[in-house]
Design a protein around this motif. Sequence first.
Motif, PDB file in Angstrom:
ATOM      1  N   ALA A  51       0.834  -1.207   0.000  1.00  0.00           N
ATOM      2  CA  ALA A  51       0.000   0.000   0.000  1.00  0.00           C
ATOM      3  C   ALA A  51       0.867   1.256   0.000  1.00  0.00           C
ATOM      4  O   ALA A  51       1.784   1.395   0.800  1.00  0.00           O
ATOM      5  CB  ALA A  51      -0.915   0.007   1.221  1.00  0.00           C
ATOM      6  N   GLY A  52       0.614   2.161  -0.948  1.00  0.00           N
ATOM      7  CA  GLY A  52       1.317   3.428  -1.025  1.00  0.00           C
ATOM      8  C   GLY A  52       2.736   3.329  -1.562  1.00  0.00           C
ATOM      9  O   GLY A  52       3.467   4.312  -1.549  1.00  0.00           O
ATOM     10  N   ASN A  53       3.150   2.169  -2.046  1.00  0.00           N
ATOM     11  CA  ASN A  53       4.505   1.966  -2.562  1.00  0.00           C
ATOM     12  C   ASN A  53       4.520   1.885  -4.084  1.00  0.00           C
ATOM     13  O   ASN A  53       3.488   1.668  -4.716  1.00  0.00           O
ATOM     14  CB  ASN A  53       5.121   0.690  -1.985  1.00  0.00           C
ATOM     15  CG  ASN A  53       5.386   0.810  -0.507  1.00  0.00           C
ATOM     16  OD1 ASN A  53       5.855   1.835  -0.036  1.00  0.00           O
ATOM     17  ND2 ASN A  53       5.073  -0.236   0.236  1.00  0.00           N
ATOM     18  N   GLY A 117       6.072   3.061 -13.615  1.00  0.00           N
ATOM     19  CA  GLY A 117       5.845   2.987 -12.184  1.00  0.00           C
ATOM     20  C   GLY A 117       4.535   2.292 -11.896  1.00  0.00           C
ATOM     21  O   GLY A 117       3.505   2.639 -12.471  1.00  0.00           O
ATOM     22  N   ILE A 118       4.554   1.302 -11.024  1.00  0.00           N
ATOM     23  CA  ILE A 118       3.345   0.588 -10.619  1.00  0.00           C
ATOM     24  C   ILE A 118       3.114   0.940  -9.153  1.00  0.00           C
ATOM     25  O   ILE A 118       3.981   0.713  -8.303  1.00  0.00           O
ATOM     26  CB  ILE A 118       3.497  -0.927 -10.817  1.00  0.00           C
ATOM     27  CG1 ILE A 118       3.791  -1.217 -12.293  1.00  0.00           C
ATOM     28  CG2 ILE A 118       2.239  -1.652 -10.356  1.00  0.00           C
ATOM     29  CD1 ILE A 118       4.274  -2.607 -12.565  1.00  0.00           C
ATOM     30  N   TYR A 119       1.969   1.528  -8.874  1.00  0.00           N
ATOM     31  CA  TYR A 119       1.648   2.064  -7.554  1.00  0.00           C
ATOM     32  C   TYR A 119       0.589   1.196  -6.887  1.00  0.00           C
ATOM     33  O   TYR A 119      -0.453   0.890  -7.488  1.00  0.00           O
ATOM     34  CB  TYR A 119       1.138   3.494  -7.717  1.00  0.00           C
ATOM     35  CG  TYR A 119       0.692   4.161  -6.440  1.00  0.00           C
ATOM     36  CD1 TYR A 119       1.605   4.497  -5.451  1.00  0.00           C
ATOM     37  CD2 TYR A 119      -0.645   4.484  -6.237  1.00  0.00           C
ATOM     38  CE1 TYR A 119       1.194   5.130  -4.288  1.00  0.00           C
ATOM     39  CE2 TYR A 119      -1.065   5.114  -5.084  1.00  0.00           C
ATOM     40  CZ  TYR A 119      -0.137   5.436  -4.110  1.00  0.00           C
ATOM     41  OH  TYR A 119      -0.547   6.061  -2.954  1.00  0.00           O
ATOM     42  N   GLY A 120       0.835   0.815  -5.650  1.00  0.00           N
ATOM     43  CA  GLY A 120      -0.146   0.077  -4.865  1.00  0.00           C
ATOM     44  C   GLY A 120      -1.071   1.047  -4.147  1.00  0.00           C
ATOM     45  O   GLY A 120      -0.622   1.820  -3.297  1.00  0.00           O
ATOM     46  N   HIS A 121      -2.339   1.030  -4.520  1.00  0.00           N
ATOM     47  CA  HIS A 121      -3.290   1.972  -3.927  1.00  0.00           C
ATOM     48  C   HIS A 121      -3.377   1.746  -2.416  1.00  0.00           C
ATOM     49  O   HIS A 121      -3.423   0.602  -1.950  1.00  0.00           O
ATOM     50  CB  HIS A 121      -4.667   1.811  -4.571  1.00  0.00           C
ATOM     51  CG  HIS A 121      -5.557   2.972  -4.307  1.00  0.00           C
ATOM     52  ND1 HIS A 121      -6.304   3.085  -3.150  1.00  0.00           N
ATOM     53  CD2 HIS A 121      -5.804   4.086  -5.035  1.00  0.00           C
ATOM     54  CE1 HIS A 121      -6.982   4.217  -3.177  1.00  0.00           C
ATOM     55  NE2 HIS A 121      -6.697   4.843  -4.312  1.00  0.00           N
ATOM     56  N   PRO A 122      -3.398   2.840  -1.625  1.00  0.00           N
ATOM     57  CA  PRO A 122      -3.405   2.706  -0.159  1.00  0.00           C
ATOM     58  C   PRO A 122      -4.684   2.098   0.421  1.00  0.00           C
ATOM     59  O   PRO A 122      -4.713   1.762   1.607  1.00  0.00           O
ATOM     60  CB  PRO A 122      -3.215   4.136   0.346  1.00  0.00           C
ATOM     61  CG  PRO A 122      -3.376   5.035  -0.808  1.00  0.00           C
ATOM     62  CD  PRO A 122      -3.272   4.224  -2.053  1.00  0.00           C
TER      63      PRO A 122
END
Length: 193
Positions: A51-53, A117-122
């Motif tokens: 999350a958030g990364n 960039g692949i972002y993990g939603h918080p």
Amino acid sequence: MDAFSMMLYCSTLVVALLLSQARGFLHPSEEGDSVPEEWVLLHVVQGHIGAGNYSYLRLNHDGRIILHMRSLKGDADLYVSDKTLRPSYDTYKLQSATCGQDVLVVPGDFVRPVGIGIYGHPSYLESEFEMRVFYDQMVPQDPFHKGSYSYPTEDAQGHQKFPQSSEEDFQEEESIFWTILIGLLKIILEILF
């Protein structure tokens, strides 16, 4: 029925039609995820992101590249840039941040290497994703890029034959059409709600 009610009713019908068309375009088929025959599968990347990364990838392949990313668990979002190798929600050129399948087309004129960039939603502790990277082999090379100009050839009778343009022009117009259509849809939805 007054004019405003009629306009609202027609707008609602148009929005419903556009949503169904856009849904079919963005989610072709759940079963086989069919793609055009001209697309060559280059890579399949699977991973987990907290999350958030962010998780970063680098694209070196030339040409028009299509990124199909599916969140298997949670919600992973996609950011792309040819200016930085670490794109984020602050620094990107292309973005897809849906709750399902994310699709981005990296144009052939982007400077390589391209940062992904692949972002993990918080909202989720962990997101799991699968990204398929396709190369669109039907896109003609830019005649001014790296000296790849296609000169006319002669047939058996000595007539000059010029290279034929492919369906890329139509696909580019279709892509612009969907971009404009989605923008208008967002405006209509903001006005209605």
